[in-house]
Write an enzyme that holds these catalytic residues in place. Structure first.
Site, PDB file in Angstrom:
ATOM      1  N   LYS A 136      -5.391   3.238 -13.529  1.00  0.00           N
ATOM      2  CA  LYS A 136      -5.251   1.889 -14.086  1.00  0.00           C
ATOM      3  C   LYS A 136      -6.051   0.765 -13.338  1.00  0.00           C
ATOM      4  O   LYS A 136      -6.556  -0.326 -13.721  1.00  0.00           O
ATOM      5  CB  LYS A 136      -3.977   1.386 -14.628  1.00  0.00           C
ATOM      6  CG  LYS A 136      -3.184   1.077 -13.533  1.00  0.00           C
ATOM      7  CD  LYS A 136      -2.268  -0.196 -13.741  1.00  0.00           C
ATOM      8  CE  LYS A 136      -1.346  -0.558 -12.587  1.00  0.00           C
ATOM      9  NZ  LYS A 136      -1.558  -1.678 -11.795  1.00  0.00           N
ATOM     10  N   PHE A 164       0.642  -1.381   0.102  1.00  0.00           N
ATOM     11  CA  PHE A 164       0.065  -0.004  -0.009  1.00  0.00           C
ATOM     12  C   PHE A 164       0.903   1.180   0.187  1.00  0.00           C
ATOM     13  O   PHE A 164       0.475   2.300   0.438  1.00  0.00           O
ATOM     14  CB  PHE A 164      -0.802   0.000   1.333  1.00  0.00           C
ATOM     15  CG  PHE A 164      -1.860  -1.211   1.413  1.00  0.00           C
ATOM     16  CD1 PHE A 164      -2.930  -1.199   0.457  1.00  0.00           C
ATOM     17  CD2 PHE A 164      -1.503  -2.081   2.099  1.00  0.00           C
ATOM     18  CE1 PHE A 164      -3.702  -2.427   0.401  1.00  0.00           C
ATOM     19  CE2 PHE A 164      -2.309  -3.518   2.307  1.00  0.00           C
ATOM     20  CZ  PHE A 164      -3.429  -3.595   1.292  1.00  0.00           C
ATOM     21  N   LEU A 165       2.215   1.223  -0.404  1.00  0.00           N
ATOM     22  CA  LEU A 165       2.956   2.282  -0.310  1.00  0.00           C
ATOM     23  C   LEU A 165       2.431   3.475  -1.344  1.00  0.00           C
ATOM     24  O   LEU A 165       1.936   3.019  -2.286  1.00  0.00           O
ATOM     25  CB  LEU A 165       4.390   1.925  -0.661  1.00  0.00           C
ATOM     26  CG  LEU A 165       4.922   1.484  -1.897  1.00  0.00           C
ATOM     27  CD1 LEU A 165       5.130   2.577  -2.826  1.00  0.00           C
ATOM     28  CD2 LEU A 165       6.004   0.650  -1.856  1.00  0.00           C
ATOM     29  N   GLY A 177      -9.387  19.483  -6.689  1.00  0.00           N
ATOM     30  CA  GLY A 177      -8.597  20.009  -7.848  1.00  0.00           C
ATOM     31  C   GLY A 177      -8.568  19.301  -9.365  1.00  0.00           C
ATOM     32  O   GLY A 177      -9.717  19.053  -9.606  1.00  0.00           O
ATOM     33  N   ASN A 194      -7.820   0.977  -3.423  1.00  0.00           N
ATOM     34  CA  ASN A 194      -7.389   2.048  -4.430  1.00  0.00           C
ATOM     35  C   ASN A 194      -8.801   2.620  -5.107  1.00  0.00           C
ATOM     36  O   ASN A 194      -8.699   3.661  -5.463  1.00  0.00           O
ATOM     37  CB  ASN A 194      -6.524   1.631  -5.555  1.00  0.00           C
ATOM     38  CG  ASN A 194      -4.953   1.672  -5.208  1.00  0.00           C
ATOM     39  OD1 ASN A 194      -4.689   2.082  -4.104  1.00  0.00           O
ATOM     40  ND2 ASN A 194      -4.191   1.485  -6.064  1.00  0.00           N
ATOM     41  N   CYS A 230      -1.000   4.140 -10.525  1.00  0.00           N
ATOM     42  CA  CYS A 230      -1.945   3.178  -9.785  1.00  0.00           C
ATOM     43  C   CYS A 230      -3.558   3.376  -9.989  1.00  0.00           C
ATOM     44  O   CYS A 230      -4.351   2.509 -10.448  1.00  0.00           O
ATOM     45  CB  CYS A 230      -1.410   3.028  -8.328  1.00  0.00           C
ATOM     46  SG  CYS A 230       0.167   2.558  -8.120  1.00  0.00           S
TER      47      CYS A 230
HETATM   48  C1  UGA Z   1      -1.809   5.103  -4.283  1.00  0.00           C
HETATM   49  C2  UGA Z   1      -2.462   4.694  -2.963  1.00  0.00           C
HETATM   50  O1  UGA Z   1      -2.487   5.987  -2.239  1.00  0.00           O
HETATM   51  C3  UGA Z   1      -1.453   3.589  -2.236  1.00  0.00           C
HETATM   52  O2  UGA Z   1      -1.987   3.438  -1.281  1.00  0.00           O
HETATM   53  C4  UGA Z   1      -1.332   2.530  -3.319  1.00  0.00           C
HETATM   54  O3  UGA Z   1      -0.466   1.617  -2.670  1.00  0.00           O
HETATM   55  C5  UGA Z   1      -0.769   2.895  -4.529  1.00  0.00           C
HETATM   56  O4  UGA Z   1      -1.686   3.968  -5.123  1.00  0.00           O
HETATM   57  C6  UGA Z   1      -0.394   1.876  -5.422  1.00  0.00           C
HETATM   58  O5  UGA Z   1      -1.312   1.153  -5.971  1.00  0.00           O
HETATM   59  O6  UGA Z   1       0.698   1.397  -5.501  1.00  0.00           O
HETATM   60  P1  UGA Z   1       0.099   7.123  -5.065  1.00  0.00           P
HETATM   61  O7  UGA Z   1      -0.368   6.519  -6.599  1.00  0.00           O
HETATM   62  O8  UGA Z   1       1.500   7.071  -4.910  1.00  0.00           O
HETATM   63  O9  UGA Z   1      -0.590   5.769  -4.201  1.00  0.00           O
HETATM   64  O10 UGA Z   1      -0.529   8.259  -4.827  1.00  0.00           O
HETATM   65  P2  UGA Z   1      -1.504   8.941  -3.782  1.00  0.00           P
HETATM   66  O11 UGA Z   1      -1.188   9.788  -2.777  1.00  0.00           O
HETATM   67  O12 UGA Z   1      -2.722   7.904  -3.582  1.00  0.00           O
HETATM   68  O13 UGA Z   1      -2.167  10.095  -4.965  1.00  0.00           O
HETATM   69  C7  UGA Z   1      -3.118   9.467  -5.787  1.00  0.00           C
HETATM   70  C8  UGA Z   1      -3.504  10.819  -6.795  1.00  0.00           C
HETATM   71  O14 UGA Z   1      -4.731  11.306  -6.224  1.00  0.00           O
HETATM   72  C9  UGA Z   1      -2.629  11.958  -6.942  1.00  0.00           C
HETATM   73  O15 UGA Z   1      -2.506  12.514  -8.272  1.00  0.00           O
HETATM   74  C10 UGA Z   1      -2.930  13.036  -6.102  1.00  0.00           C
HETATM   75  O16 UGA Z   1      -2.686  14.275  -6.424  1.00  0.00           O
HETATM   76  C11 UGA Z   1      -4.447  12.837  -6.033  1.00  0.00           C
HETATM   77  N1  UGA Z   1      -5.395  13.278  -4.961  1.00  0.00           N
HETATM   78  C12 UGA Z   1      -4.988  12.635  -3.624  1.00  0.00           C
HETATM   79  C13 UGA Z   1      -6.104  14.266  -4.931  1.00  0.00           C
HETATM   80  O17 UGA Z   1      -6.391  14.730  -5.855  1.00  0.00           O
HETATM   81  N2  UGA Z   1      -6.951  14.477  -3.930  1.00  0.00           N
HETATM   82  C14 UGA Z   1      -6.859  14.093  -2.756  1.00  0.00           C
HETATM   83  O18 UGA Z   1      -7.219  14.351  -1.527  1.00  0.00           O
HETATM   84  C15 UGA Z   1      -5.734  12.813  -2.524  1.00  0.00           C
END
Ligand code: UGA
Length: 436
Positions: free
Chosen positions: A264, A150-151, A254, A209, A261
């Site tokens: 897809k 879940f990183l 936003g 996710n 992740c």
């Molecule tokens: C995500 C999950 O959060 C992880 O738990 C998971 O392990 C990972 O996918 C994966 O499947 O490997 P990640 O893709 O690194 O992690 O990024 P996030 O922090 O989840 O952000 C994802 C997107 O959502 C970003 O573009 C972020 O800007 C956007 N976001 C996030 C928002 O627009 N609003 C929010 O409130 C939170």
């Protein structure tokens, strides 16, 4: 323990470094010669704060090495499959071919006592097929388990070493024992462990996710309503977020979610559910995807409202990566917006503190800018698309002296609007009705 980590992308490198940091003897296996050479030279193939230093530390201690093939680790007791499962071209489904290729190569050389653990995000049912295939090749009942990761990019190592939970889906008790031994220090620190069946473990990852993506699209759907009704989606998120059942996290409105992740995974989930005959159960994820993509178009529409025809207009896009502290531009809202504006014949300049290098010579229509202060020069519009700290700390009074037209679109709702307005800017913020 002697641990093999197969596939050295984001997940694999982080996991290999994390396991070596726990004190295991780790060999990372990577099929791409370029990537292997890079890692052997101590270089990360992507940007992740703190990871290169942590990798150097365990390499120096002799706890981490890199090899081209599993042959070098055939007598190891524990293997992690960390290869990618990208979206298949021309389809929404996940491409599991790398998982099968890695598993099959391993089955040819592994010992019958070894435990194999899948960490890649896969469609539910993949592990059962893989276990059968690997057992056929190996000539014994392969102990395969699933242990999703879940990183998050930007805090990858910290998330690996201090996860919220550990999920283990297994058919064999030996797999559970091996994983519990491997994660002993993490479990000892109080991390909850959920032991379950393999299908559930596979599903937990895509379900998590999908939930996160739905949360972001929920608040972005509210943003659409707010924009049409004179309400404010940022205040709304704060107000509903105080309800602990809803929670404040992942309600930042936003330009929406991107990365390798969330997008897809929700598409792959819909495709898999359709195959299972339960497509209706998750068809709402198609709306989640559509809401998300509409936010990107909204920025282009606002740019047109502001500038009229985009042709020849000079637009500065701040940020290219899908989120700060990453150079990952897979399905990045920021890159997509820049390309859409350029497709409308605007002259688009892009700035990003780290992702320009990863952009290389792709998308030559985008003008690259390395100097944040200078890139405001003569621009007709500024779009903040990724919330890097550098952009939050910009001096609006200095920036306004350079631009030709003083409008900024805050696509991430991170600017202090009164301060920017006081410096003379017209601020347009997604989901908010700002009075300029
Ligand atoms: C995500 C999950 O959060 C992880 O738990 C998971 O392990 C990972 O996918 C994966 O499947 O490997 P990640 O893709 O690194 O992690 O990024 P996030 O922090 O989840 O952000 C994802 C997107 O959502 C970003 O573009 C972020 O800007 C956007 N976001 C996030 C928002 O627009 N609003 C929010 O409130 C939170």
């Amino acid at each position: 323990m002697r641990v093999g980590v197969i596939g050295l992308g984001y997940l694999g490198v982080t996991h290999a470094v994390a396991m070596a940091t726990l004190g295991h003897e780790v060999v990372g296996i990577e099929a791409s010669p370029d990537r292997l050479a890079q890692l052997k030279a101590g270089k990360l193939p992507f940007y992740e704060p703190g990871l290169a230093e942590a990798m150097a530390a365990v390499v120096d201690k002799g706890l981490l090495g890199f090899e081209a093939s599993v042959d070098a680790a055939s007598d190891f007791e524990l293997f992690f499959l960390c290869v990618g499962t990208p979206q298949r071209s021309g389809s929404n489904a996940a491409d599991t071919s790398f998982v099968f290729a890695a598993g099959e190569a391993l089955a040819k050389v592994m010992s019958s006592s070894a435990v194999v653990v899948g960490k890649s995000t896969v469609p539910v049912g993949t592990a059962a097929d893989l276990q059968k295939k690997m057992s056929e090749i190996a000539g014994f009942d392969v102990k395969l388990a699933w242990n999703p990761e879940f990183l998050r990019e930007g805090s990858a190592l910290e998330d690996s070493l201090k996860p919220d939970r550990i999920v283990i889906g297994a058919w064999h008790k030996e797999s559970v024992e091996a994983l519990r031994n491997c994660y002993e220090k993490i479990i000892g620190a109080g991390t909850p462990v959920i032991e379950t069946d393999v299908a559930t473990a596979e599903l937990v990852k895509v379900a998590a996710n999908a939930f996160l993506a739905t949360k972001v699209s929920f608040i972005n759907a509210m943003a659409e309503v707010a924009e049409a009704s004179g309400a404010d989606a940022v205040s709304l998120a704060e107000a509903i977020g105080y309800d602990e059942r809803i929670g404040k996290r992942f309600l930042r409105t936003g330009v929406g979610f991107g990365g390798g992740c969330l997008p897809k995974d929700i598409r792959g989930f819909v495709a898999r559910a359709q195959e299972l005959g339960v497509g209706d159960a998750v068809s709402f994820l198609e709306d989640v995807d559509a809401i998300n993509l509409r936010r990107r178009q909204r920025v282009v529409d606002l740019a047109e409202q502001e500038l009229g025809a985009l042709s020849g207009k000079k637009i500065l896009v701040l940020g290219l990566s899908f989120k700060p502290d990453s150079d990952d531009m897979r399905d990045s809202p920021a890159l997509d917006i820049a390309l859409k504006l350029a497709a409308g014949s605007a002259e688009v300049t892009v700035h990003d503190p780290v992702a320009l290098e990863a952009l290389g010579d792709k998308h030559p229509e985008l003008v690259r800018a390395n100097n944040l202060e200078a890139c405001f020069e003569a621009k007709d519009l500024v779009v903040l698309a990724t919330e890097w700290q550098q952009y939050r700390e910009l001096d609006p009074a200095a920036a306004i002296r350079k631009v030709a037209n003083t409008t900024i679109i805050d696509g991430r709702n991170v600017l202090d609007i009164p301060t920017w307005q006081a410096a003379g800017w017209k601020v347009i913020a997604l989901g908010r009705n700002v009075h300029n």
